[in-house]
Write a protein that holds these residues in place. Sequence first.
Motif, PDB file in Angstrom:
ATOM      1  N   ALA A 116      14.189  55.430 -57.400  1.00 28.15           N
ATOM      2  CA  ALA A 116      15.360  54.418 -57.192  1.00 28.15           C
ATOM      3  C   ALA A 116      17.074  54.912 -57.233  1.00 28.15           C
ATOM      4  O   ALA A 116      17.281  54.328 -56.277  1.00 28.15           O
ATOM      5  CB  ALA A 116      15.642  53.089 -57.949  1.00 28.15           C
ATOM      6  N   PRO A 117      16.828  55.339 -58.220  1.00 28.49           N
ATOM      7  CA  PRO A 117      18.417  55.849 -58.932  1.00 28.49           C
ATOM      8  C   PRO A 117      18.611  57.102 -57.782  1.00 28.49           C
ATOM      9  O   PRO A 117      20.012  57.415 -57.556  1.00 28.49           O
ATOM     10  CB  PRO A 117      18.025  56.670 -59.980  1.00 28.49           C
ATOM     11  N   ILE A 118      18.273  57.527 -56.697  1.00 27.33           N
ATOM     12  CA  ILE A 118      18.240  58.943 -55.827  1.00 27.33           C
ATOM     13  C   ILE A 118      18.149  58.598 -55.059  1.00 27.33           C
ATOM     14  O   ILE A 118      19.824  59.022 -54.648  1.00 27.33           O
ATOM     15  CB  ILE A 118      16.863  59.648 -56.247  1.00 27.33           C
ATOM     16  N   PHE A 119      17.641  57.812 -54.563  1.00 26.96           N
ATOM     17  CA  PHE A 119      17.807  56.780 -53.388  1.00 26.96           C
ATOM     18  C   PHE A 119      19.493  55.876 -53.717  1.00 26.96           C
ATOM     19  O   PHE A 119      20.058  55.785 -52.495  1.00 26.96           O
ATOM     20  CB  PHE A 119      16.692  55.930 -53.089  1.00 26.96           C
ATOM     21  N   GLY A 120      19.503  55.370 -54.683  1.00 32.10           N
ATOM     22  CA  GLY A 120      20.777  54.959 -54.827  1.00 32.10           C
ATOM     23  C   GLY A 120      22.431  55.990 -54.901  1.00 32.10           C
ATOM     24  O   GLY A 120      22.981  55.157 -54.138  1.00 32.10           O
ATOM     25  N   TRP A 121      21.775  56.548 -55.634  1.00 32.41           N
ATOM     26  CA  TRP A 121      23.519  57.935 -55.037  1.00 32.41           C
ATOM     27  C   TRP A 121      23.736  58.025 -53.679  1.00 32.41           C
ATOM     28  O   TRP A 121      24.717  58.163 -53.316  1.00 32.41           O
ATOM     29  CB  TRP A 121      22.498  58.825 -56.009  1.00 32.41           C
ATOM     30  N   ILE A 122      22.644  58.799 -53.230  1.00 31.12           N
ATOM     31  CA  ILE A 122      22.359  58.408 -51.726  1.00 31.12           C
ATOM     32  C   ILE A 122      22.683  58.329 -50.966  1.00 31.12           C
ATOM     33  O   ILE A 122      24.425  57.673 -49.938  1.00 31.12           O
ATOM     34  CB  ILE A 122      21.344  59.226 -51.125  1.00 31.12           C
ATOM     35  N   ILE A 123      22.935  56.103 -51.466  1.00 31.92           N
ATOM     36  CA  ILE A 123      23.313  55.472 -50.243  1.00 31.92           C
ATOM     37  C   ILE A 123      24.763  54.966 -51.117  1.00 31.92           C
ATOM     38  O   ILE A 123      25.513  55.302 -49.696  1.00 31.92           O
ATOM     39  CB  ILE A 123      22.888  54.013 -50.517  1.00 31.92           C
ATOM     40  N   SER A 124      25.086  55.456 -52.441  1.00 33.97           N
ATOM     41  CA  SER A 124      26.378  55.549 -52.108  1.00 33.97           C
ATOM     42  C   SER A 124      27.221  56.204 -51.854  1.00 33.97           C
ATOM     43  O   SER A 124      28.789  55.671 -51.755  1.00 33.97           O
ATOM     44  CB  SER A 124      26.035  55.192 -53.805  1.00 33.97           C
ATOM     45  N   LYS A 125      27.139  57.450 -51.763  1.00 33.37           N
ATOM     46  CA  LYS A 125      27.944  57.734 -50.961  1.00 33.37           C
ATOM     47  C   LYS A 125      27.970  57.798 -49.512  1.00 33.37           C
ATOM     48  O   LYS A 125      29.248  58.495 -49.194  1.00 33.37           O
ATOM     49  CB  LYS A 125      27.246  59.254 -50.807  1.00 33.37           C
ATOM     50  N   ILE A 126      26.646  57.670 -48.910  1.00 34.35           N
ATOM     51  CA  ILE A 126      26.895  56.979 -47.533  1.00 34.35           C
ATOM     52  C   ILE A 126      28.017  55.628 -47.506  1.00 34.35           C
ATOM     53  O   ILE A 126      28.569  55.979 -46.125  1.00 34.35           O
ATOM     54  CB  ILE A 126      25.502  56.331 -47.315  1.00 34.35           C
ATOM     55  N   GLU A 127      27.732  54.899 -48.384  1.00 34.59           N
ATOM     56  CA  GLU A 127      28.367  53.854 -48.757  1.00 34.59           C
ATOM     57  C   GLU A 127      29.520  53.992 -49.611  1.00 34.59           C
ATOM     58  O   GLU A 127      29.825  53.114 -50.034  1.00 34.59           O
ATOM     59  CB  GLU A 127      27.646  52.895 -48.280  1.00 34.59           C
ATOM     60  N   SER A 128      31.107  55.234 -49.268  1.00 38.45           N
ATOM     61  CA  SER A 128      31.178  55.239 -50.162  1.00 38.45           C
ATOM     62  C   SER A 128      32.180  54.146 -50.339  1.00 38.45           C
ATOM     63  O   SER A 128      32.961  53.934 -51.124  1.00 38.45           O
ATOM     64  CB  SER A 128      31.936  56.396 -50.167  1.00 38.45           C
ATOM     65  N   ASN A 129      32.923  53.639 -49.253  1.00 36.99           N
ATOM     66  CA  ASN A 129      33.681  52.440 -49.219  1.00 36.99           C
ATOM     67  C   ASN A 129      32.980  50.665 -48.621  1.00 36.99           C
ATOM     68  O   ASN A 129      33.718  49.606 -49.393  1.00 36.99           O
ATOM     69  CB  ASN A 129      34.322  51.976 -47.792  1.00 36.99           C
ATOM     70  N   SER A 130      31.956  50.801 -49.472  1.00 39.94           N
ATOM     71  CA  SER A 130      31.840  49.653 -50.259  1.00 39.94           C
ATOM     72  C   SER A 130      32.055  49.367 -51.860  1.00 39.94           C
ATOM     73  O   SER A 130      32.092  49.953 -52.251  1.00 39.94           O
ATOM     74  CB  SER A 130      29.992  49.609 -49.912  1.00 39.94           C
ATOM     75  N   GLU A 131      31.983  47.530 -51.881  1.00 44.61           N
ATOM     76  CA  GLU A 131      31.860  47.222 -53.260  1.00 44.61           C
ATOM     77  C   GLU A 131      31.088  47.497 -53.830  1.00 44.61           C
ATOM     78  O   GLU A 131      31.156  47.772 -55.173  1.00 44.61           O
ATOM     79  CB  GLU A 131      32.020  45.681 -53.082  1.00 44.61           C
ATOM     80  N   ALA A 132      29.601  47.630 -53.664  1.00 40.68           N
ATOM     81  CA  ALA A 132      28.506  48.116 -54.417  1.00 40.68           C
ATOM     82  C   ALA A 132      28.616  49.514 -55.068  1.00 40.68           C
ATOM     83  O   ALA A 132      28.739  49.704 -54.514  1.00 40.68           O
ATOM     84  CB  ALA A 132      27.440  48.590 -53.796  1.00 40.68           C
ATOM     85  N   THR A 133      28.498  50.181 -56.213  1.00 35.92           N
ATOM     86  CA  THR A 133      28.215  50.777 -57.296  1.00 35.92           C
ATOM     87  C   THR A 133      26.708  51.789 -56.837  1.00 35.92           C
ATOM     88  O   THR A 133      25.431  50.771 -55.922  1.00 35.92           O
ATOM     89  CB  THR A 133      28.737  50.506 -58.309  1.00 35.92           C
ATOM     90  N   TRP A 134      26.995  52.760 -57.702  1.00 38.58           N
ATOM     91  CA  TRP A 134      25.343  53.647 -57.243  1.00 38.58           C
ATOM     92  C   TRP A 134      24.121  52.771 -58.003  1.00 38.58           C
ATOM     93  O   TRP A 134      23.421  52.642 -57.820  1.00 38.58           O
ATOM     94  CB  TRP A 134      25.918  54.704 -58.310  1.00 38.58           C
TER      95      TRP A 134
END
Length: 334
Positions: A70-88
Amino acid sequence: MDSVTQIVLGAAVGEAVLGKKVGKKAILYGAIAGTIPDLDTLVGNFFDTITAIEIHRGFSHSIVFAVLFAPIFGWIISKIESNSEATWKNWSWLMFWGLFTHPLLDAHTTWGTQLFWPFDLRLAYKNIFVIDPLYTLPFLFFLIMAMRFNRTDPKRRKYNRLGLIVSSIYLLVITPALKFYTFQKFEAALEEQNITYERMDTRPTPLNSILWTANIETDESFLIGNYSVFDTQPIDFYTVPKNYDLAADLADDPNLNRLIQISDGWYTFSEKNGDLYFNDLRFGNMDIEDPDSEFIFSYKLAEEHGELTATETEKEMTDAKNFLPRLWARILGN
């Protein structure tokens, strides 16, 4: 459960966890999380049949997998969605629940799941079939209704919550109640017919929770019976011989013992055209009204390079076409 159901569950969980902050992207990534554990079937293509069966619903369906990835996938998504309000951390939390609820649902099927991997414990409550429209369709309806509203609209969360509640009631209340009710019916029928048995296992038949099947083990054979909540006639049990003598020379073979462990001891042997087959009884046969029809999971045993191998028998489309009308007729009662 089937891929569509896991996508719907993952999407609804994603919306519940992060929908208010990121909108439909929470549904998208939740749906992706809901499909990831079943990628173990692709991994199984690189192994022999027995190993592939063991891999399925193993590590990728465990708490360990959800916690680690989950943290690995979360980190990947946070890089893809870098402009999102959501954090890693937000994305990791969404992925954890998407990955974790997948095996929680699978644990209610006949195949079960190794939620506590690496411990050799497979949870299989057997109260829902792997494809059940009564679970999936209402769930999908409420999810679609939720998607029609803006992420800040209270109605969006309301409809998504209704989908989770309705599906959970069906899964955790209605189907276990039906399993308990039908189990008592099978017990009563066995007692009335003076049948002595060692153990009994029940499960719903394909695509419904109205018609149930019982496997009963006796000293020399297995008995199989079907009961619909609409039945008016007594339950009939038909006999399936164990035929363990057919594989007497293989009693100590490690690969055969792996198959036996996978089947939880619900297995028989059969011969056809001089070939030996291992039949897994947990999933029934191709025609619910024909005791002589082939089992859904049957494996041809052969020796290759001094080692026992198992090859799953192929099913024809005509088998399914013949099965569904007879299944529906049996659901309506005997």
